[in-house]
Design a protein around this motif. Structure first.
Motif, PDB file in Angstrom:
ATOM      1  N   LYS A   1       0.853  -1.191   0.000  1.00 31.92           N
ATOM      2  CA  LYS A   1       0.000   0.000   0.000  1.00 31.92           C
ATOM      3  C   LYS A   1       0.889   1.241   0.000  1.00 31.92           C
ATOM      4  O   LYS A   1       1.874   1.303   0.714  1.00 31.92           O
ATOM      5  CB  LYS A   1      -0.877  -0.006   1.245  1.00 31.92           C
ATOM      6  CG  LYS A   1      -1.841   1.176   1.308  1.00 31.92           C
ATOM      7  CD  LYS A   1      -2.453   1.295   2.692  1.00 31.92           C
ATOM      8  CE  LYS A   1      -3.327   2.527   2.784  1.00 31.92           C
ATOM      9  NZ  LYS A   1      -2.608   3.775   2.567  1.00 31.92           N
TER      10      LYS A   1
ATOM     11  N   LEU B   1      -2.995   6.820  -0.858  1.00 30.81           N
ATOM     12  CA  LEU B   1      -3.936   5.960  -1.580  1.00 30.81           C
ATOM     13  C   LEU B   1      -4.678   5.079  -0.580  1.00 30.81           C
ATOM     14  O   LEU B   1      -4.214   4.860   0.536  1.00 30.81           O
ATOM     15  CB  LEU B   1      -3.196   5.086  -2.596  1.00 30.81           C
ATOM     16  CG  LEU B   1      -2.387   5.799  -3.675  1.00 30.81           C
ATOM     17  CD1 LEU B   1      -1.741   4.777  -4.588  1.00 30.81           C
ATOM     18  CD2 LEU B   1      -3.256   6.729  -4.490  1.00 30.81           C
ATOM     19  N   ARG B   2      -5.839   4.557  -1.019  1.00 30.68           N
ATOM     20  CA  ARG B   2      -6.615   3.694  -0.131  1.00 30.68           C
ATOM     21  C   ARG B   2      -6.063   2.268  -0.091  1.00 30.68           C
ATOM     22  O   ARG B   2      -6.113   1.605   0.932  1.00 30.68           O
ATOM     23  CB  ARG B   2      -8.076   3.676  -0.559  1.00 30.68           C
ATOM     24  CG  ARG B   2      -8.741   5.025  -0.372  1.00 30.68           C
ATOM     25  CD  ARG B   2     -10.178   5.003  -0.847  1.00 30.68           C
ATOM     26  NE  ARG B   2     -10.692   6.353  -0.930  1.00 30.68           N
ATOM     27  CZ  ARG B   2     -11.465   6.913  -0.012  1.00 30.68           C
ATOM     28  NH1 ARG B   2     -11.786   6.232   1.068  1.00 30.68           N
ATOM     29  NH2 ARG B   2     -11.904   8.141  -0.176  1.00 30.68           N
ATOM     30  N   LYS B   3      -5.617   1.801  -1.261  1.00 30.46           N
ATOM     31  CA  LYS B   3      -4.975   0.485  -1.349  1.00 30.46           C
ATOM     32  C   LYS B   3      -3.690   0.681  -2.140  1.00 30.46           C
ATOM     33  O   LYS B   3      -3.164   1.787  -2.193  1.00 30.46           O
ATOM     34  CB  LYS B   3      -5.920  -0.514  -2.033  1.00 30.46           C
ATOM     35  CG  LYS B   3      -7.151  -0.800  -1.188  1.00 30.46           C
ATOM     36  CD  LYS B   3      -8.206  -1.721  -1.755  1.00 30.46           C
ATOM     37  CE  LYS B   3      -7.947  -2.480  -2.976  1.00 30.46           C
ATOM     38  NZ  LYS B   3      -9.093  -3.230  -3.473  1.00 30.46           N
TER      39      LYS B   3
ATOM     40  N   ARG C   1      -3.213   0.732  -5.358  1.00 36.98           N
ATOM     41  CA  ARG C   1      -3.396   1.620  -6.514  1.00 36.98           C
ATOM     42  C   ARG C   1      -4.680   2.436  -6.457  1.00 36.98           C
ATOM     43  O   ARG C   1      -4.833   3.369  -7.236  1.00 36.98           O
ATOM     44  CB  ARG C   1      -3.383   0.798  -7.805  1.00 36.98           C
ATOM     45  CG  ARG C   1      -2.058   0.093  -7.999  1.00 36.98           C
ATOM     46  CD  ARG C   1      -1.988  -0.576  -9.318  1.00 36.98           C
ATOM     47  NE  ARG C   1      -0.724  -1.286  -9.453  1.00 36.98           N
ATOM     48  CZ  ARG C   1      -0.196  -1.639 -10.593  1.00 36.98           C
ATOM     49  NH1 ARG C   1      -0.806  -1.373 -11.713  1.00 36.98           N
ATOM     50  NH2 ARG C   1       0.951  -2.271 -10.622  1.00 36.98           N
ATOM     51  N   LYS C   2      -5.604   2.075  -5.597  1.00 33.56           N
ATOM     52  CA  LYS C   2      -6.895   2.779  -5.554  1.00 33.56           C
ATOM     53  C   LYS C   2      -6.734   4.138  -4.892  1.00 33.56           C
ATOM     54  O   LYS C   2      -6.329   4.242  -3.729  1.00 33.56           O
ATOM     55  CB  LYS C   2      -7.902   1.937  -4.779  1.00 33.56           C
ATOM     56  CG  LYS C   2      -9.287   2.552  -4.754  1.00 33.56           C
ATOM     57  CD  LYS C   2     -10.285   1.674  -4.027  1.00 33.56           C
ATOM     58  CE  LYS C   2     -11.643   2.329  -4.042  1.00 33.56           C
ATOM     59  NZ  LYS C   2     -12.648   1.476  -3.407  1.00 33.56           N
ATOM     60  N   ALA C   3      -7.077   5.182  -5.630  1.00 30.39           N
ATOM     61  CA  ALA C   3      -6.946   6.554  -5.129  1.00 30.39           C
ATOM     62  C   ALA C   3      -8.289   7.042  -4.596  1.00 30.39           C
ATOM     63  O   ALA C   3      -9.350   6.548  -5.004  1.00 30.39           O
ATOM     64  CB  ALA C   3      -6.471   7.470  -6.239  1.00 30.39           C
ATOM     65  N   PRO C   4      -8.292   8.047  -3.684  1.00 29.03           N
ATOM     66  CA  PRO C   4      -9.550   8.630  -3.245  1.00 29.03           C
ATOM     67  C   PRO C   4     -10.279   9.274  -4.422  1.00 29.03           C
ATOM     68  O   PRO C   4      -9.650   9.682  -5.386  1.00 29.03           O
ATOM     69  CB  PRO C   4      -9.121   9.701  -2.229  1.00 29.03           C
ATOM     70  CG  PRO C   4      -7.721   9.404  -1.878  1.00 29.03           C
ATOM     71  CD  PRO C   4      -7.132   8.632  -3.003  1.00 29.03           C
ATOM     72  N   GLN C   5     -11.584   9.352  -4.301  1.00 25.28           N
ATOM     73  CA  GLN C   5     -12.375   9.896  -5.400  1.00 25.28           C
ATOM     74  C   GLN C   5     -11.988  11.352  -5.654  1.00 25.28           C
ATOM     75  O   GLN C   5     -11.845  12.149  -4.734  1.00 25.28           O
ATOM     76  CB  GLN C   5     -13.867   9.784  -5.080  1.00 25.28           C
ATOM     77  CG  GLN C   5     -14.768  10.169  -6.232  1.00 25.28           C
ATOM     78  CD  GLN C   5     -16.221   9.848  -5.927  1.00 25.28           C
ATOM     79  OE1 GLN C   5     -16.573   9.539  -4.789  1.00 25.28           O
ATOM     80  NE2 GLN C   5     -17.063   9.934  -6.929  1.00 25.28           N
ATOM     81  N   TYR C   6     -11.844  11.693  -6.918  1.00 24.90           N
ATOM     82  CA  TYR C   6     -11.447  13.045  -7.318  1.00 24.90           C
ATOM     83  C   TYR C   6     -12.689  13.902  -7.503  1.00 24.90           C
ATOM     84  O   TYR C   6     -13.658  13.488  -8.143  1.00 24.90           O
ATOM     85  CB  TYR C   6     -10.646  12.992  -8.621  1.00 24.90           C
ATOM     86  CG  TYR C   6     -10.345  14.339  -9.205  1.00 24.90           C
ATOM     87  CD1 TYR C   6      -9.392  15.170  -8.631  1.00 24.90           C
ATOM     88  CD2 TYR C   6     -11.025  14.796 -10.332  1.00 24.90           C
ATOM     89  CE1 TYR C   6      -9.115  16.413  -9.162  1.00 24.90           C
ATOM     90  CE2 TYR C   6     -10.755  16.033 -10.873  1.00 24.90           C
ATOM     91  CZ  TYR C   6      -9.806  16.837 -10.286  1.00 24.90           C
ATOM     92  OH  TYR C   6      -9.535  18.077 -10.810  1.00 24.90           O
TER      93      TYR C   6
END
Length: 137
Positions: free
Chosen positions: A121, A125-127, A129-134
């Motif tokens: 992680k 980022l949340r994971k 590769r998962k980014a917070p919503q833009y």
């Protein structure tokens, strides 16, 4: 320390890894029993025919299913990773028995270590590769 001689029996050793699983495999001349962490292989692998097929595949390819007992110490990861680690350790031990086995095992892909592991992680980022919503506004 790949070959041991214990009580007039030759023991062949191979180590396999997959994801976070490690399997230390000992091949002993015998009747074809699979013992994982002191339990019968079928019950340890939860009677899954897929996991049993994966872990014993190198012996089936060479036609040695009933000639060796397999004693495994497996740790880490889940059953799928441990089954693949057992397969690699078993293939490496079979190469120590007879170097000519290497040709058949290599062509089937049993001697290739699968390098895929979980990505770490990253901060922000949340994971992995998962980014917070833009949000534009």
């Amino acid at each position: 320390m790949s070959i041991l001689i214990h009580e007039s029996k030759t023991i062949y050793i191979g180590t396999g890894r997959r994801k976070t699983s490690i399997a230390r495999v000992k091949l002993v001349p015998g009747s074809g029993k699979l013992i994982i962490n002191g339990l019968p292989g079928k019950s340890y692998l939860q009677f899954s025919p897929n996991y049993l097929r994966i872990s014993c595949a190198p012996l089936k390819i060479l036609g040695l299913s009933k000639e060796y007992d397999i004693h495994v110490t497996a740790e880490g990861g889940g059953l799928a990773g441990q089954a693949s680690a057992i397969r690699l350790g078993l293939a490496r031990a079979l190469c120590r028995i007879n170097p000519e086995n290497r040709i058949n095992l290599k062509s089937e892909g049993f001697l290739t270590r699968d390098p895929r592991v979980k990505e770490r992680k990253k901060y922000g980022l949340r994971k992995a590769r998962k980014a917070p919503q833009y949000s534009k506004r």
